[in-house]
Design a protein around this motif. Structure first.
Motif, PDB file in Angstrom:
ATOM      1  N   ASP A  10       0.799  -1.231   0.000  1.00 58.56           N
ATOM      2  CA  ASP A  10       0.000   0.000   0.000  1.00 58.56           C
ATOM      3  C   ASP A  10       0.829   1.278   0.000  1.00 58.56           C
ATOM      4  N   THR A  11       2.097   1.178   0.369  1.00 60.92           N
ATOM      5  CA  THR A  11       2.912   2.386   0.478  1.00 60.92           C
ATOM      6  C   THR A  11       4.153   2.372  -0.400  1.00 60.92           C
ATOM      7  N   THR A  12       4.308   1.347  -1.243  1.00 62.14           N
ATOM      8  CA  THR A  12       5.528   1.229  -2.043  1.00 62.14           C
ATOM      9  C   THR A  12       5.217   0.872  -3.491  1.00 62.14           C
ATOM     10  N   LEU A  13       5.804   1.651  -4.399  1.00 64.40           N
ATOM     11  CA  LEU A  13       5.675   1.418  -5.827  1.00 64.40           C
ATOM     12  C   LEU A  13       7.087   1.230  -6.388  1.00 64.40           C
ATOM     13  N   GLU A  14       7.300   0.138  -7.111  1.00 61.06           N
ATOM     14  CA  GLU A  14       8.621  -0.140  -7.682  1.00 61.06           C
ATOM     15  C   GLU A  14       8.666   0.287  -9.152  1.00 61.06           C
ATOM     16  N   VAL A  15       9.714   1.023  -9.501  1.00 61.88           N
ATOM     17  CA  VAL A  15       9.973   1.320 -10.902  1.00 61.88           C
ATOM     18  C   VAL A  15      10.760   0.108 -11.403  1.00 61.88           C
ATOM     19  N   SER A  16      10.047  -0.853 -11.994  1.00 59.85           N
ATOM     20  CA  SER A  16      10.651  -2.121 -12.379  1.00 59.85           C
ATOM     21  C   SER A  16      11.456  -2.025 -13.666  1.00 59.85           C
ATOM     22  N   PHE A  17      11.085  -1.091 -14.542  1.00 58.98           N
ATOM     23  CA  PHE A  17      11.756  -0.983 -15.832  1.00 58.98           C
ATOM     24  C   PHE A  17      11.517   0.406 -16.395  1.00 58.98           C
ATOM     25  N   ILE A  18      12.566   1.000 -16.944  1.00 63.11           N
ATOM     26  CA  ILE A  18      12.427   2.271 -17.652  1.00 63.11           C
ATOM     27  C   ILE A  18      13.470   2.292 -18.761  1.00 63.11           C
ATOM     28  N   GLU A  19      13.020   2.587 -19.984  1.00 67.69           N
ATOM     29  CA  GLU A  19      13.928   2.590 -21.135  1.00 67.69           C
ATOM     30  C   GLU A  19      13.474   3.622 -22.159  1.00 67.69           C
ATOM     31  N   THR A  20      14.438   4.283 -22.755  1.00 66.04           N
ATOM     32  CA  THR A  20      14.182   5.204 -23.855  1.00 66.04           C
ATOM     33  C   THR A  20      14.372   4.438 -25.152  1.00 66.04           C
ATOM     34  N   PHE A  21      13.427   4.563 -26.082  1.00 59.13           N
ATOM     35  CA  PHE A  21      13.503   3.811 -27.325  1.00 59.13           C
ATOM     36  C   PHE A  21      14.272   4.501 -28.444  1.00 59.13           C
ATOM     37  N   ARG A  22      13.948   5.745 -28.747  1.00 59.86           N
ATOM     38  CA  ARG A  22      14.498   6.365 -29.944  1.00 59.86           C
ATOM     39  C   ARG A  22      15.472   7.501 -29.645  1.00 59.86           C
ATOM     40  N   GLU A  23      14.973   8.578 -29.114  1.00 63.31           N
ATOM     41  CA  GLU A  23      15.804   9.766 -28.901  1.00 63.31           C
ATOM     42  C   GLU A  23      16.506   9.673 -27.554  1.00 63.31           C
ATOM     43  N   TYR A  24      17.798   9.413 -27.589  1.00 66.00           N
ATOM     44  CA  TYR A  24      18.575   9.264 -26.370  1.00 66.00           C
ATOM     45  C   TYR A  24      19.194  10.595 -25.982  1.00 66.00           C
ATOM     46  N   GLN A  25      19.435  10.767 -24.690  1.00 62.73           N
ATOM     47  CA  GLN A  25      20.070  11.970 -24.159  1.00 62.73           C
ATOM     48  C   GLN A  25      19.266  13.228 -24.462  1.00 62.73           C
ATOM     49  N   LYS A  26      17.928  13.124 -24.463  1.00 56.65           N
ATOM     50  CA  LYS A  26      17.055  14.271 -24.726  1.00 56.65           C
ATOM     51  C   LYS A  26      16.228  14.647 -23.501  1.00 56.65           C
ATOM     52  N   GLY A  27      16.432  13.939 -22.379  1.00 58.66           N
ATOM     53  CA  GLY A  27      15.701  14.259 -21.161  1.00 58.66           C
ATOM     54  C   GLY A  27      14.395  13.511 -20.979  1.00 58.66           C
ATOM     55  N   HIS A  28      14.081  12.580 -21.865  1.00 57.21           N
ATOM     56  CA  HIS A  28      12.810  11.859 -21.763  1.00 57.21           C
ATOM     57  C   HIS A  28      12.720  11.000 -20.497  1.00 57.21           C
ATOM     58  N   ALA A  29      13.790  10.302 -20.165  1.00 53.49           N
ATOM     59  CA  ALA A  29      13.779   9.462 -18.957  1.00 53.49           C
ATOM     60  C   ALA A  29      13.647  10.331 -17.711  1.00 53.49           C
ATOM     61  N   ARG A  31      12.273  13.324 -17.477  1.00 53.82           N
ATOM     62  CA  ARG A  31      10.912  13.892 -17.427  1.00 53.82           C
ATOM     63  C   ARG A  31       9.906  12.822 -17.009  1.00 53.82           C
ATOM     64  N   THR A  32      10.053  11.623 -17.537  1.00 52.47           N
ATOM     65  CA  THR A  32       9.161  10.528 -17.161  1.00 52.47           C
ATOM     66  C   THR A  32       9.278  10.241 -15.672  1.00 52.47           C
ATOM     67  N   LEU A  33      10.510  10.179 -15.169  1.00 52.63           N
ATOM     68  CA  LEU A  33      10.720   9.921 -13.745  1.00 52.63           C
ATOM     69  C   LEU A  33      10.174  11.062 -12.894  1.00 52.63           C
ATOM     70  N   GLU A  34      10.269  12.284 -13.400  1.00 57.40           N
ATOM     71  CA  GLU A  34       9.713  13.441 -12.682  1.00 57.40           C
ATOM     72  C   GLU A  34       8.198  13.290 -12.522  1.00 57.40           C
ATOM     73  N   ILE A  35       7.513  12.885 -13.574  1.00 56.02           N
ATOM     74  CA  ILE A  35       6.061  12.684 -13.501  1.00 56.02           C
ATOM     75  C   ILE A  35       5.728  11.568 -12.509  1.00 56.02           C
ATOM     76  N   ILE A  36       6.487  10.479 -12.545  1.00 52.24           N
ATOM     77  CA  ILE A  36       6.250   9.365 -11.619  1.00 52.24           C
ATOM     78  C   ILE A  36       6.482   9.798 -10.180  1.00 52.24           C
ATOM     79  N   THR A  37       7.564  10.546  -9.915  1.00 57.11           N
ATOM     80  CA  THR A  37       7.847  10.965  -8.539  1.00 57.11           C
ATOM     81  C   THR A  37       6.810  11.963  -8.030  1.00 57.11           C
ATOM     82  N   GLU A  38       6.354  12.862  -8.897  1.00 59.39           N
ATOM     83  CA  GLU A  38       5.318  13.814  -8.480  1.00 59.39           C
ATOM     84  C   GLU A  38       4.023  13.083  -8.133  1.00 59.39           C
TER      85      GLU A  38
END
Length: 117
Positions: A10-29, A31-38
């Motif tokens: 009830d109090t823990t969420l695991e980020v089990s996998f995160i991967e960028t597919f196409r545009e690397y080093q553009k801040g997508h990961a 930004r995605t993590l920022e949305i998840i943490t918020e």
């Protein structure tokens, strides 16, 4: 981006996998993590993950485990311990905030998963 979130309790969420597919080093990961943490903060849940470099699928450069740890530390994750099988276990405690704007939309998207067993 490809992301897998796993409800641990009830109090823990695991980020089990995160991967960028196409545009690397553009801040997508980041930004995605920022949305998840918020969203996790708004829901009052702790985030956990295992920082571990994966073998490249093609010729592109991937971040090392140490680089991944630094990436997550900049986003308020802290090292917990070494992980079985390699990598580093990390966690980010919940910081209660009131949702607004995109945080509220992200929380709404996560809500069904947060209730799953």
């Amino acid at each position: 981006m490809d992301v897998i979130l796993t409800v641990r309790d009830d109090t823990t969420l695991e980020v089990s996998f995160i991967e960028t597919f196409r545009e690397y080093q553009k801040g997508h990961a980041g930004r995605t993590l920022e949305i998840i943490t918020e969203a996790a903060d708004a829901a009052g849940v702790k985030l956990t993950l295992k920082a571990q470099a994966c073998p490249p699928k093609d010729a592109r450069r991937i971040l090392s485990t140490d680089e991944l740890v630094r990436f997550y530390e900049r986003r308020n994750f802290r090292v917990v311990s070494a992980a079985y099988g390699g990598g580093i276990l990390m966690e980010r405690p919940a910081t209660r905030t009131s949702p607004s704007g995109h945080e509220e939309r992200a929380l709404w998207a996560l809500r069904p998963r947060l209730r799953s067993p």
